[in-house]
Design a protein around this motif. Structure first.
Motif, PDB file in Angstrom:
ATOM      1  N   GLY A   1      -1.968  -3.899  -8.439  1.00 41.72           N
ATOM      2  CA  GLY A   1      -3.094  -3.089  -7.967  1.00 41.72           C
ATOM      3  C   GLY A   1      -3.301  -1.880  -8.871  1.00 41.72           C
TER       4      GLY A   1
ATOM      5  N   TYR B   1     -11.488 -18.556  -6.842  1.00 44.38           N
ATOM      6  CA  TYR B   1     -11.544 -17.095  -6.768  1.00 44.38           C
ATOM      7  C   TYR B   1     -12.266 -16.493  -7.986  1.00 44.38           C
TER       8      TYR B   1
ATOM      9  N   ASN C   1      -6.619   7.083  -6.640  1.00 46.33           N
ATOM     10  CA  ASN C   1      -5.751   6.061  -6.065  1.00 46.33           C
ATOM     11  C   ASN C   1      -5.058   6.566  -4.793  1.00 46.33           C
TER      12      ASN C   1
ATOM     13  N   LYS D   1       2.254   1.814  -3.425  1.00 43.63           N
ATOM     14  CA  LYS D   1       1.234   2.304  -4.364  1.00 43.63           C
ATOM     15  C   LYS D   1       1.050   3.812  -4.217  1.00 43.63           C
TER      16      LYS D   1
ATOM     17  N   TYR E   1     -10.523  -3.935   0.427  1.00 48.19           N
ATOM     18  CA  TYR E   1      -9.319  -4.436  -0.248  1.00 48.19           C
ATOM     19  C   TYR E   1      -8.254  -4.864   0.771  1.00 48.19           C
TER      20      TYR E   1
ATOM     21  N   ILE F   1      -4.729  -2.911 -12.186  1.00 47.56           N
ATOM     22  CA  ILE F   1      -6.164  -3.194 -12.022  1.00 47.56           C
ATOM     23  C   ILE F   1      -6.962  -1.890 -12.017  1.00 47.56           C
ATOM     24  N   ALA F   2      -6.411  -0.868 -11.339  1.00 45.17           N
ATOM     25  CA  ALA F   2      -7.109   0.427 -11.308  1.00 45.17           C
ATOM     26  C   ALA F   2      -7.264   0.975 -12.732  1.00 45.17           C
TER      27      ALA F   2
ATOM     28  N   GLU G   1       0.839  -1.213   0.000  1.00 45.66           N
ATOM     29  CA  GLU G   1       0.000   0.000   0.000  1.00 45.66           C
ATOM     30  C   GLU G   1       0.867   1.254   0.000  1.00 45.66           C
TER      31      GLU G   1
ATOM     32  N   LYS H   1     -10.898  -8.062 -16.350  1.00 47.06           N
ATOM     33  CA  LYS H   1     -10.125  -8.671 -15.260  1.00 47.06           C
ATOM     34  C   LYS H   1     -10.391 -10.176 -15.221  1.00 47.06           C
TER      35      LYS H   1
ATOM     36  N   LYS I   1     -15.480 -14.361  -8.072  1.00 41.34           N
ATOM     37  CA  LYS I   1     -15.582 -12.894  -8.047  1.00 41.34           C
ATOM     38  C   LYS I   1     -16.269 -12.371  -9.307  1.00 41.34           C
TER      39      LYS I   1
ATOM     40  N   GLN J   1      -9.321  -8.154   2.028  1.00 40.97           N
ATOM     41  CA  GLN J   1      -9.160  -9.112   0.920  1.00 40.97           C
ATOM     42  C   GLN J   1      -7.685  -9.485   0.717  1.00 40.97           C
ATOM     43  N   ASN J   2      -6.820  -8.476   0.697  1.00 41.43           N
ATOM     44  CA  ASN J   2      -5.396  -8.747   0.453  1.00 41.43           C
ATOM     45  C   ASN J   2      -4.794  -9.607   1.563  1.00 41.43           C
TER      46      ASN J   2
ATOM     47  N   SER K   1     -13.988  -8.495  -3.492  1.00 45.30           N
ATOM     48  CA  SER K   1     -13.485  -8.102  -4.806  1.00 45.30           C
ATOM     49  C   SER K   1     -14.612  -7.547  -5.679  1.00 45.30           C
TER      50      SER K   1
ATOM     51  N   MET L   1      -7.584   6.581  -2.043  1.00 44.84           N
ATOM     52  CA  MET L   1      -7.801   5.231  -1.535  1.00 44.84           C
ATOM     53  C   MET L   1      -6.565   4.717  -0.805  1.00 44.84           C
TER      54      MET L   1
ATOM     55  N   PHE M   1     -15.509   1.034  -6.916  1.00 44.32           N
ATOM     56  CA  PHE M   1     -14.416   1.862  -7.436  1.00 44.32           C
ATOM     57  C   PHE M   1     -14.699   2.249  -8.889  1.00 44.32           C
TER      58      PHE M   1
HETATM   59  O1  C5P Z   1      -8.837  -9.710  -7.232  1.00 48.63           O
HETATM   60  P1  C5P Z   1      -9.182  -8.297  -7.496  1.00 48.63           P
HETATM   61  O2  C5P Z   1      -9.224  -7.952  -8.917  1.00 48.63           O
HETATM   62  O3  C5P Z   1     -10.364  -7.821  -6.721  1.00 48.63           O
HETATM   63  O4  C5P Z   1      -7.929  -7.516  -6.879  1.00 48.63           O
HETATM   64  C1  C5P Z   1      -7.930  -6.165  -6.727  1.00 48.63           C
HETATM   65  C2  C5P Z   1      -6.539  -5.731  -6.248  1.00 48.63           C
HETATM   66  O5  C5P Z   1      -6.228  -4.480  -6.821  1.00 48.63           O
HETATM   67  C3  C5P Z   1      -6.439  -5.563  -4.738  1.00 48.63           C
HETATM   68  O6  C5P Z   1      -5.181  -6.050  -4.322  1.00 48.63           O
HETATM   69  C4  C5P Z   1      -6.488  -4.067  -4.535  1.00 48.63           C
HETATM   70  O7  C5P Z   1      -5.748  -3.670  -3.408  1.00 48.63           O
HETATM   71  C5  C5P Z   1      -5.875  -3.556  -5.824  1.00 48.63           C
HETATM   72  N1  C5P Z   1      -6.400  -2.259  -6.247  1.00 48.63           N
HETATM   73  C6  C5P Z   1      -5.612  -1.135  -6.104  1.00 48.63           C
HETATM   74  N2  C5P Z   1      -6.062   0.077  -6.500  1.00 48.63           N
HETATM   75  C7  C5P Z   1      -7.278   0.209  -7.042  1.00 48.63           C
HETATM   76  C8  C5P Z   1      -8.128  -0.927  -7.212  1.00 48.63           C
HETATM   77  C9  C5P Z   1      -7.638  -2.159  -6.805  1.00 48.63           C
HETATM   78  O8  C5P Z   1      -4.488  -1.250  -5.596  1.00 48.63           O
HETATM   79  N3  C5P Z   1      -7.675   1.404  -7.410  1.00 48.63           N
END
Ligand code: C5P
Length: 340
Positions: free
Chosen positions: A266, A119, A219, A53, A96, A269-270, A50, A281, A122, A99-100, A191, A222, A198
């Motif tokens: 992460g 998984y 980001n 990020k 998250y 993914i964003a 985190e 995804k 999701k 989840q992590n 997730s 968050m 988001f």
């Molecule tokens: O498995 P899933 O696709 O839900 O995983 C999402 C991952 O992406 C998590 O580890 C979350 O912390 C990260 N994430 C992030 N920033 C975002 C959205 C998701 O770091 N804006």
């Protein structure tokens, strides 16, 4: 029609995500089962990812502002102190973080492919929350694929005959199946909800309209809570161990690679959520299942490729592709705009 650059961006996200997901899962599994004098504390890895990020996003903001420190600081300050917007990120951030942390528990107790196939639930939670929070309408073939998905996931869980005669060593390696599965189920829920929440915030603004803060700001908003919740989770679960052995106990190159992959993953993914959607995804994870199954089988010797597993995985992968098929239905965004 998608422009060439949009297609390239989506394809790059897909390829990158597949690579990142596969390597993260395999490394996480390896790191939790390798024989070392001392294992690292997963909560510290989640916390550090985190932190990385947030630092990365601040650097991105600095570049976006033309390498102007003053401009970047002002934008950062306004972004963070826009409390109305910032506080909206508490919910996905808390989810998250949970989840992590849960995913480390899952991978300590399940082999990599079982974890990944399960998984895939999701996709189901993402679809349900997309209907509830974004007003999306799912087509018949998409509901059918969700049913296929659940059947596939259930099949993977059914033990084959050879598991009856599993040795003490393999049972130990397998860990607590129940704990692993419960962790994945909760993580799938998180997730789906956090991803859609988001997506709503970065695509349509807070109330489905209005100005949308840029992705780097979202980001960072968050990430602030991510660092805070990550620290709370770390101190709550490992305070005494950290006091005794320090935060970086048991760390090695693999641990740092996992942290870097989690942080980078992460952020990818964003970008995927912002410029494509949550379904992309799902695609990348399906590719990743095939890759990690093969790697797990050949490299980690960590998987018994039973008939149930193969059939279940095949169903999950088909369901994912079928879900993403377009049968000349209107684009989702159009449906949303019509609704709005
Ligand atoms: O498995 P899933 O696709 O839900 O995983 C999402 C991952 O992406 C998590 O580890 C979350 O912390 C990260 N994430 C992030 N920033 C975002 C959205 C998701 O770091 N804006």
């Amino acid at each position: 029609m998608l422009s060439v650059s949009e297609r390239t961006l989506k394809l790059s996200c897909l390829v990158l995500l597949t690579f990142i997901t596969t390597s993260t899962v395999l490394l996480m599994r390896y790191s939790r089962t390798e024989k070392v004098p001392q294992h690292y504390l997963p909560s510290t890895a989640v916390f550090l990812a985190e932190v990385i990020k947030v630092i990365t996003c601040v650097c991105v903001l600095y570049i976006e502002e033309g390498y102007d420190v003053e401009e970047a600081s002002a934008t950062l300050y306004h972004g963070i102190t826009d409390w109305n917007e910032t506080f909206k990120l508490i919910i996905p951030s808390a989810m998250y973080t949970l989840q992590n942390n849960l995913l480390f528990i899952a991978l300590s107790n399940l082999d990599a492919p079982t974890y990944q196939v399960t998984y895939q639930l999701k996709i189901l939670t993402t679809a349900i929350f997309s209907v509830m929070l974004l007003g999306r309408k799912l087509k018949t073939h998409q509901w059918v694929s969700l049913v296929l998905l659940m059947i596939g996931v259930a099949l993977v869980q059914i033990p084959n005959d050879s598991s009856k005669s599993e040795t003490h060593e393999s049972a130990k390696k397998r860990g607590s199946l129940f704990l692993g599965l419960m962790s994945v189920f909760i993580a799938s829920f998180s997730s789906g909800f956090a991803g859609v929440y988001f997506e709503r915030l970065v695509k349509f603004g807070s109330h489905g309209g209005g100005s949308v803060p840029r992705l780097s700001i979202r980001n960072i908003q968050m990430g602030i809570f991510g660092v805070l919740f990550g620290a709370i989770a770390m101190l709550y679960s490992d305070y005494y161990s950290i006091r005794q052995g320090g935060m970086l106990q048991g760390y090695n190159l693999i641990t740092w690679s996992i942290i870097a992959l989690q942080a980078f993953g992460g952020l990818v993914i964003a970008v995927t959520i912002k410029y494509a959607d949550n379904i992309l995804k799902g695609f990348s994870t399906s590719f990743s299942i095939i890759l990690s199954s093969l790697c797990s089988y050949f490299l980690l010797n960590d998987l018994d490729l039973s008939n149930n597993f193969i059939l279940g995985s095949f169903l999950v992968i088909c369901a994912t592709f079928f879900y993403g098929c377009k049968f000349n239905y209107p684009e989702k965004e159009e449906v949303l705009q019509q609704k709005g």
